[in-house]
Design a protein around this motif. Structure first.
Motif, PDB file in Angstrom:
ATOM      1  N   VAL A 233       0.851  -1.185   0.000  1.00 59.74           N
ATOM      2  CA  VAL A 233       0.000   0.000   0.000  1.00 59.74           C
ATOM      3  C   VAL A 233       0.891   1.241   0.000  1.00 59.74           C
ATOM      4  N   THR A 234       0.641   2.144  -0.937  1.00 59.88           N
ATOM      5  CA  THR A 234       1.404   3.379  -1.047  1.00 59.88           C
ATOM      6  C   THR A 234       0.441   4.534  -1.266  1.00 59.88           C
ATOM      7  N   GLY A 235       0.817   5.710  -0.798  1.00 62.73           N
ATOM      8  CA  GLY A 235      -0.018   6.878  -1.016  1.00 62.73           C
ATOM      9  C   GLY A 235       0.209   7.940   0.032  1.00 62.73           C
ATOM     10  N   TRP A 236      -0.394   9.081  -0.215  1.00 65.19           N
ATOM     11  CA  TRP A 236      -0.335  10.181   0.732  1.00 65.19           C
ATOM     12  C   TRP A 236      -1.417  10.006   1.777  1.00 65.19           C
ATOM     13  N   ARG A 455      -0.840  13.373  -6.589  1.00 72.81           N
ATOM     14  CA  ARG A 455      -1.901  13.359  -5.583  1.00 72.81           C
ATOM     15  C   ARG A 455      -3.272  13.423  -6.269  1.00 72.81           C
ATOM     16  N   ARG A 456      -4.116  12.467  -5.929  1.00 68.08           N
ATOM     17  CA  ARG A 456      -5.448  12.418  -6.512  1.00 68.08           C
ATOM     18  C   ARG A 456      -6.415  11.856  -5.476  1.00 68.08           C
ATOM     19  N   PRO A 457      -6.632  12.559  -4.350  1.00 68.13           N
ATOM     20  CA  PRO A 457      -7.556  12.036  -3.337  1.00 68.13           C
ATOM     21  C   PRO A 457      -8.935  11.803  -3.949  1.00 68.13           C
ATOM     22  N   PRO A 458      -9.695  10.765  -3.489  1.00 73.00           N
ATOM     23  CA  PRO A 458      -9.343   9.894  -2.358  1.00 73.00           C
ATOM     24  C   PRO A 458      -8.535   8.656  -2.764  1.00 73.00           C
TER      25      PRO A 458
END
Length: 685
Positions: A233-236, A455-458
């Motif tokens: 799992v990777t992400g901001w 970055r592309r929340p969610p």
């Protein structure tokens, strides 16, 4: 479900109908697990965290710098289950560690909350079951079916393993991507087990997440092992935001090994049944460029039909890069493969011969000279600085570095979080199914999509993995008559594929040839593997488009006596055979006879299997009995380079292959067989 909860000096203890569980009041890790009347199987070592997270880089694990801290707990229940949540402080994170206890199964998942004031960059999560041992250390065995791990492994060998040191050969005869384990649930089932069959008692553990794959590993200590899964799992993670990972399943059962795997099957239903035709098939995988184009392969179809081939798998006929699955331009046909009319003629001729035609559909990445890089740069995964993700991204987690996801140098990763790219790819696939009257697809897909760090929340950076599977599922729903095979061989593939190319078995087959495992270990490996999934899912092969990368020796065996013996082992073991591009020209003796026997004898395709069926036999000899109704066949293969002899205590009939010399002589109540070096035999039972 009723329960009792008590707080002791060092543990929070939960009693349910079947289990007693305890969590450390120091680290919050699960350190006690036992069934009533059976011994505790966890916590037999120094305190360690049950969760770890990598921040700011794939090697920056928090527990290397600070301690996990138990904060508090919460428990709830209804008539069917008890849910225990342990709250853990881990650096700038709060971990919600959930355990759902329902009858025999414990399902674990976590939520990660950023309690700092800054955005954090997440690079992986580890779910750990610490310091496990079942029964006595002398009798305890470790198993990981469907991986490269040697079967029936003593705990003392598993306990020598270190996460940061490559496994030795006595643990795993050979590694794939530097690991003895396959990412789960994409390429492998992810099952790890400890058992003592004299008790009997078996501890099962596996990971079954839908969003990202996890790479299993073991960490040994004295006479215990910690069972762990590193989730890709990777992400901001923004301040006050939560992210979920899991589930992980934990089961402690009084069933012996391998019968305990029935619990895994019950909790891992495979939604897509295996294709009915696949068990009887003989596949031929071909690159048109190596046959002089579509017309060149067309002239060989009568020969292939005589050999028994009834399914063609064609590598991509559009322009590709240096490797056949790096996309160049989906809209054109490579002149080296022919033109559209020649492709139509090839497919029509194959149908005339009763063959299915499947097309390879690539999902891995793009060639560096592809027009898409300039026309649609937004379709490609980027790192956090905005640069293209090329080859193996330096920030990729361990599960994303395994063979099958790692593109060759210069390969560009597509961003599967882009809906416009997914729609374009899906429309191209469906258009080709209809335009060329294809019978099916072979999906060549990575284990994990490369992290898309823009970055592309969610959505998190690793969200593309689940979206790849969704894209294929949608194609399967739109064209339900199309057969879909896959180059992945884990339970996630069954969401869309009715069969898969069995890379783990191929890997172990080559190590059988290298004498790194024995025939008895091959049989134990296959017997356990068959307990995971129906054998009809699995396609066996000696060479494929990528074996030169992941198993170079496989290509070097072509045409050898040893390769002939391996063909026999593969078919006798029940794997559907796949021939790769010219293998049939290197073996004009045994392979045609084996395939004719495969077609002629339903017992070889559908019969029950008895492994090492002739009792005490030499170490280099494999014997498999296949029985269907009244028909029984016993395949015997001498994998040694020297002739050997042994006494068969069971009566054997004629050798229906009749290819290798053999001498037979009655010896009391048995019969002495003298086998040729690399000899292959099939006796009537």
């Amino acid at each position: 479900m009723s329960y009792e909860l008590s707080e002791q000096l060092d543990q929070i203890v939960l009693h349910t109908g079947n289990y007693t569980l305890g969590w450390s009041t120091d680290s919050g890790a699960l350190v006690h697990l036992q069934r009533h009347g059976s011994p505790n199987v966890l916590g037999h070592g120094p305190a360690i965290a049950g969760v770890d997270v990598a921040l700011s880089g794939p090697a920056n694990w928090i527990t290397a710098k600070t301690f996990a801290r138990y904060l508090w707990h919460r428990v709830s229940a209804d008539e069917n289950q008890v849910v225990m949540t342990v709250f853990v402080g881990l650096g700038p994170l709060k971990i919600f560690d959930h355990y759902r206890i329902a009858c025999d199964a414990i399902t674990r998942w976590i939520e990660i909350e950023n309690v700092s004031g800054d955005d954090l960059r997440l690079y992986g999560v580890r779910l750990i079951v610490p310091h496990a041992r079942v029964g006595t250390s002398a009798r305890c065995r470790f198993e990981a079916p469907g991986n490269s791990v040697r079967p029936r492994l003593p705990l003392e060998i598993a306990a020598t393993q270190d996460r940061n040191v490559l496994p030795r050969r006595f643990f795993a005869p050979g590694l794939r991507g530097g690991s003895a384990f396959e990412p789960a649930p994409t390429q492998g089932a992810g099952v790890m087990a400890l058992y003592d069959n004299e008790l009997p008692l078996t501890l099962l553990c596996w990971y079954a997440g839908d969003d990202e794959a996890a790479l299993p590993y073991v960490q040994g200590h004295c006479d215990t092992v910690s069972l762990a899964y590193e989730v890709a799992v990777t992400g901001w993670l923004r301040s006050d935001q939560r992210l979920a990972a899991g589930p992980q399943h934990i089961v402690l059962t009084t069933q012996p090994w391998p019968a305990a795997l029935a619990i895994y099957r019950a909790l891992t239903p495979l939604p897509q049944p295996p294709a009915a035709w696949l068990r009887d098939a003989v596949l031929y995988v071909a690159d048109l460029r190596q046959h002089g184009g579509a017309d060149g392969l067309c002239t060989r179809l009568p020969e292939l039909a005589t050999l028994g081939v009834d399914t063609l798998c064609l590598l991509p006929w559009h322009p590709v890069g240096e490797r056949p699955h790096l996309i160049g331009d989906l809209e054109r046909i490579d002149p080296a493969c022919g033109d559209e009319s020649e492709l139509h003629h090839l497919i029509a001729t194959a149908h005339h011969h009763g063959m299915r035609v499947l097309l390879d559909v690539a999902m891995q990445g793009c060639a560096p000279d592809s027009r898409y890089l300039s026309e649609h740069p937004e379709w490609f995964a980027r790192d956090d600085a905005g640069a293209f993700a090329i080859g193996i991204p330096p920030d990729a987690p361990a599960a994303a570095r395994h063979p099958g996801v790692a593109l060759p140098p210069g390969g560009y990763h597509f961003d599967w979080t882009r809906s416009d790219w997914r729609l374009y790819w899906q429309q191209w696939v469906i258009e080709h199914i209809d335009r060329f009257a294809l019978d099916g697809l072979r999906i060549v897909s990575p284990y994990n999509a490369a992290p898309a760090w823009i970055r592309r929340p969610p959505l998190r950076a690793s969200a593309g993995t689940a979206l790849m599977a969704q894209a294929v599922n949608e194609i399967a729903a739109l064209r339900p008559h199309v057969a879909i095979l896959c180059t992945l061989s884990g339970p996630r593939s069954a969401q869309f594929a009715s069969g898969w190319f069995d890379y783990p078995s191929h890997h172990m087959l080559i190590h059988l040839a290298m004498r790194r495992i024995t025939p008895a270990e091959w049989c134990a490996y296959q017997a356990d593997y068959a307990e995971l999934y129906p054998a009809t899912y699995r396609i066996g092969f000696l060479e494929m488009h990528d074996t030169a990368d992941c198993n170079p020796l496989a290509d070097g065996l072509r045409g050898s006596r040893l390769a002939q013996a391996l063909w026999a082992v593969m078919l006798l073991s029940g794997l559907t055979p796949a021939i790769w591009n010219g293998q049939e020209t290197a073996d004009r003796d045994l392979l045609p006879r084996l395939l004719a026997l495969w077609r002629r004898e339903p017992a070889l395709r559908h019969g029950a299997i008895e492994w090492q069926a002739l009792g005490a036999i030499p170490a280099d000899v494999l014997a498999i009995r296949r029985t269907l109704g009244e028909r029984s066949l016993v395949g015997v293969v001498n994998l040694g380079a020297l002739p050997c002899r042994f006494i068969a205590t069971q009566r054997l009939g004629a050798d229906v292959l009749g290819l290798f010399p053999i001498s037979r002589e009655r010896r009391g109540m048995g019969e002495e067989l003298r086998l040729s070096a690399f000899g292959v035999y099939c006796f009537e039972g």
